[in-house]
Design an enzyme around this catalytic site. Structure first.
Site, mmCIF file in Angstrom:
data_model
loop_
_atom_site.group_PDB
_atom_site.id
_atom_site.type_symbol
_atom_site.label_atom_id
_atom_site.label_comp_id
_atom_site.label_asym_id
_atom_site.label_seq_id
_atom_site.Cartn_x
_atom_site.Cartn_y
_atom_site.Cartn_z
ATOM 1 N N CYS A 168 6.783 2.047 5.500
ATOM 2 C CA CYS A 168 5.788 2.054 6.583
ATOM 3 C C CYS A 168 5.718 3.423 7.252
ATOM 4 O O CYS A 168 4.797 4.193 6.993
ATOM 5 C CB CYS A 168 6.126 0.985 7.611
ATOM 6 N N THR A 196 0.869 -1.185 0.000
ATOM 7 C CA THR A 196 0.000 0.000 0.000
ATOM 8 C C THR A 196 0.910 1.241 0.000
ATOM 9 O O THR A 196 1.121 1.862 1.040
ATOM 10 C CB THR A 196 -0.938 0.018 1.230
ATOM 11 N N ARG A 221 13.384 0.106 -0.411
ATOM 12 C CA ARG A 221 12.182 0.871 -0.765
ATOM 13 C C ARG A 221 12.105 2.162 0.033
ATOM 14 O O ARG A 221 12.265 2.163 1.255
ATOM 15 C CB ARG A 221 10.931 0.017 -0.506
HETATM 16 N N1 LIG Z 1 7.457 -4.721 5.423
HETATM 17 C C1 LIG Z 1 7.054 -4.486 6.651
HETATM 18 O O1 LIG Z 1 7.837 -4.522 7.563
HETATM 19 C C2 LIG Z 1 5.621 -4.188 6.994
HETATM 20 C C3 LIG Z 1 5.258 -4.153 8.338
HETATM 21 C C4 LIG Z 1 3.943 -3.935 8.657
HETATM 22 C C5 LIG Z 1 3.011 -3.727 7.665
HETATM 23 N N2 LIG Z 1 3.381 -3.717 6.348
HETATM 24 C C6 LIG Z 1 2.348 -3.536 5.345
HETATM 25 O O2 LIG Z 1 2.082 -4.804 4.748
HETATM 26 C C7 LIG Z 1 1.749 -4.628 3.365
HETATM 27 C C8 LIG Z 1 2.692 -5.453 2.513
HETATM 28 O O3 LIG Z 1 3.994 -4.946 2.661
HETATM 29 P P1 LIG Z 1 5.284 -5.756 2.246
HETATM 30 O O4 LIG Z 1 6.436 -5.054 2.847
HETATM 31 O O5 LIG Z 1 5.122 -7.198 2.526
HETATM 32 O O6 LIG Z 1 5.265 -5.530 0.671
HETATM 33 P P2 LIG Z 1 6.194 -6.267 -0.410
HETATM 34 O O7 LIG Z 1 6.352 -5.328 -1.531
HETATM 35 O O8 LIG Z 1 7.393 -6.851 0.261
HETATM 36 O O9 LIG Z 1 5.332 -7.518 -0.863
HETATM 37 C C9 LIG Z 1 4.152 -7.441 -1.509
HETATM 38 C C10 LIG Z 1 4.030 -8.631 -2.442
HETATM 39 O O10 LIG Z 1 2.742 -8.548 -3.009
HETATM 40 C C11 LIG Z 1 2.840 -8.901 -4.371
HETATM 41 N N3 LIG Z 1 1.690 -8.346 -5.060
HETATM 42 C C12 LIG Z 1 1.457 -7.076 -5.462
HETATM 43 N N4 LIG Z 1 0.249 -6.983 -6.027
HETATM 44 C C13 LIG Z 1 -0.305 -8.212 -5.986
HETATM 45 C C14 LIG Z 1 -1.529 -8.735 -6.413
HETATM 46 N N5 LIG Z 1 -2.444 -7.989 -6.994
HETATM 47 N N6 LIG Z 1 -1.757 -10.061 -6.221
HETATM 48 C C15 LIG Z 1 -0.835 -10.846 -5.638
HETATM 49 N N7 LIG Z 1 0.353 -10.396 -5.215
HETATM 50 C C16 LIG Z 1 0.614 -9.095 -5.376
HETATM 51 C C17 LIG Z 1 4.172 -8.361 -4.818
HETATM 52 O O11 LIG Z 1 4.624 -9.023 -5.979
HETATM 53 C C18 LIG Z 1 5.028 -8.618 -3.586
HETATM 54 O O12 LIG Z 1 5.691 -9.844 -3.657
HETATM 55 C C19 LIG Z 1 1.810 -3.136 3.117
HETATM 56 O O13 LIG Z 1 0.533 -2.595 3.311
HETATM 57 C C20 LIG Z 1 2.732 -2.633 4.203
HETATM 58 O O14 LIG Z 1 2.491 -1.284 4.518
HETATM 59 C C21 LIG Z 1 4.674 -3.967 5.997
#
Ligand SMILES: NC(=O)c1ccc[n+]([C@@H]2O[C@H](COP(=O)([O-])OP(=O)(O)OC[C@H]3O[C@@H](n4cnc5c(N)ncnc54)[C@H](O)[C@@H]3O)[C@@H](O)[C@H]2O)c1
Length: 424
Positions: A263, A88, A334
């Site tokens: 984040c 997001t 990122r």
């Molecule tokens: N990274 C963190 O530490 C963290 C911590 C808490 C919350 N979050 C939240 O969690 C969410 C995910 O973050 P992240 O860091 O894991 O992201 P990320 O970019 O590491 O992973 C997201 C994955 O989703 C896949 N993706 C994108 N669109 C898709 C779709 N339509 N269908 C299927 N797969 C799809 C991407 O290819 C990617 O592998 C975000 O909202 C983020 O704000 C992240």
């Protein structure tokens, strides 16, 4: 029971792996490279070790316990729970981008059946699940919300690179679209999260809780960044001040620095945008964002001022930047604010070399059009700027990197006093 996890990134993979120790899990991602790496038992984000991943992965989409990774929609058909963990981000104007969430909802909508529960984990503003995602699920599936299918929201709290606070050890907030579904979602998470759960009364409460956790951190760091700017003018060591003030029982231990990643530097904009839709202009939240976003340029200007004081010629000076990831001991680049330091330094006409043993060189080139190296350069520099506190940097022989008159600026304050010339 079968669980589908949609989006296998920093959040989705550790969660899918954890559920796969007890349940049959289908991990779905649109990134085919990511899927083949996972099928081969390797996680490039380094959140799950190869050994731990390989212990749960299975080659077939069976009903037995384990994780089956795929980019094929059909594999999701038999799931009872769908957990959505897609990114997001914000756009260049810092407006929330919900496209991945909408697309993932379309994916799930295409396989949704009566009785299924869809749990969102991505960080959003309060209301996003029910106002933006559920209508997509209803439209694509033709099913009726809270009658045919249900929803939940359970925000993730992991911290990339943190091997201590792993997903099962962090208390998890849960919620559901009805009180009964809240209980069910809570039971599901409770079955794998050792640290336990907190069942919030509504989805909106759970959404709001997550976004304020990160906004609070952002504002607290913005405050100490402001203090750093003030105390630097007064020639007072900010860290000494924070250490002294920290002896009071209720003084919060924040440190100045660059606030990057997807984040803390992003989520406050989600809350701010929603507040603005309600006609409220958030002052403190956005002031915090402005302060933290200004720090890269500030660090660069401090380095250049110090070089001028030392009679180091700025134009074409060579500067080594240590670290380009958004945080220490992790490969995540990122929204890294080290890039702000680098681009501001370049505006002064200096030549920047970037050394980061953790960052993926191709990713840095692709994302930022910057060349970084994984090996410590052999030459000597006019200035060294430490932007990320990777463990490797604590062991460096800085004398081998410095010209006679050069200086070291330590953004993270991790180097011994006699090594660094200035800290943030
Ligand atoms: N990274 C963190 O530490 C963290 C911590 C808490 C919350 N979050 C939240 O969690 C969410 C995910 O973050 P992240 O860091 O894991 O992201 P990320 O970019 O590491 O992973 C997201 C994955 O989703 C896949 N993706 C994108 N669109 C898709 C779709 N339509 N269908 C299927 N797969 C799809 C991407 O290819 C990617 O592998 C975000 O909202 C983020 O704000 C992240």
């Amino acid at each position: 029971m079968k669980i589908g996890v949609i989006g296998l990134g920093y959040v989705g993979l550790p969660l899918a792996r954890l559920f796969a120790t007890k349940y049959s899990v289908v991990g779905f991602d649109i990134n085919t490279t990511r899927i083949s790496q996972l099928q081969n038992g390797s996680d490039v984000t380094l959140e799950v070790s190869d050994e731990v991943l390989q212990a749960v992965t299975k080659k077939e989409n069976t009903s037995s316990v384990g994780l089956y990774c795929t980019n094929k929609l059909a594999a999701l058909e038999e799931c009872d729970y769908y957990i959505i963990t897609v990114p997001t981000p914000v756009d260049k104007n810092n407006r929330p981008v919900l496209t991945p969430l909408i697309k993932a909802s379309e994916t799930v909508g295409a396989v949704l059946k009566k009785g299924d529960i869809v749990v969102y984990e991505s960080t959003v503003y309060p209301g996003a699940t029910e106002e933006e995602c559920i209508p997509v699920l209803e439209k694509v599936s033709g099913l009726v919300f809270n009658q045919d299918f249900y929803a939940g929201y359970s925000p993730e709290r992991i911290n990339p690179g943190d091997k201590e606070h792993t997903v099962e050890k962090i208390l998890k907030v849960t919620s559901g679209s009805t009180p009964e579904i809240g209980e069910k979602v809570d039971e599901l998470y409770k079955s794998v999260i050792i640290a336990g759960t907190h069942l919030a009364p509504t989805i909106k409460v759970a959404e709001a809780a997550k976004v304020i956790e990160n906004s609070q951190r952002d504002i607290n760091i913005a405050f100490v960044n402001e203090l750093a700017k003030i105390f630097n003018l007064m020639d007072i060591n900010t860290h000494d001040v924070l250490e002294a003030a920290g002896t009071k029982w209720n003084f919060l231990p924040f440190k100045p620095g660059l606030v990057g990643g997807h984040c803390i530097g992003v989520d406050p904009y989600y809350l701010a945008q929603k507040a603005q839709e309600f006609g409220y202009n958030p002052e403190i939240i956005l002031a915090g964002r402005r302060m933290n976003d200004s720090m890269g340029e500030y660090v660069a200007s401090e380095v250049v001022k110090l070089m001028i004081k030392r009679d180091i010629r700025i134009k074409n000076a060579s500067i080594l930047v240590l670290g380009i990831t958004f945080k220490e001991n992790c490969p995540d680049v990122r929204n890294t604010k080290a890039v702000d330091v680098i681009s501001s330094l370049k505006e002064y006409g200096v030549n920047v070399t970037i050394y980061d043993p953790w960052a993926n060189v191709e990713e840095v080139l692709h994302e930022y059009n910057l060349i970084s190296v994984k090996e410590l350069p052999k030459e000597k520099f006019d200035a060294v700027v430490l932007t990320v506190s990777h463990n490797e940097f604590k062991e460096l022989d800085f004398s081998s990197l410095k010209k006679e008159n050069s200086l070291i600026y330590d953004v993270k304050n991790i180097l011994a006093e006699e090594i660094s010339d200035k800290i943030l």
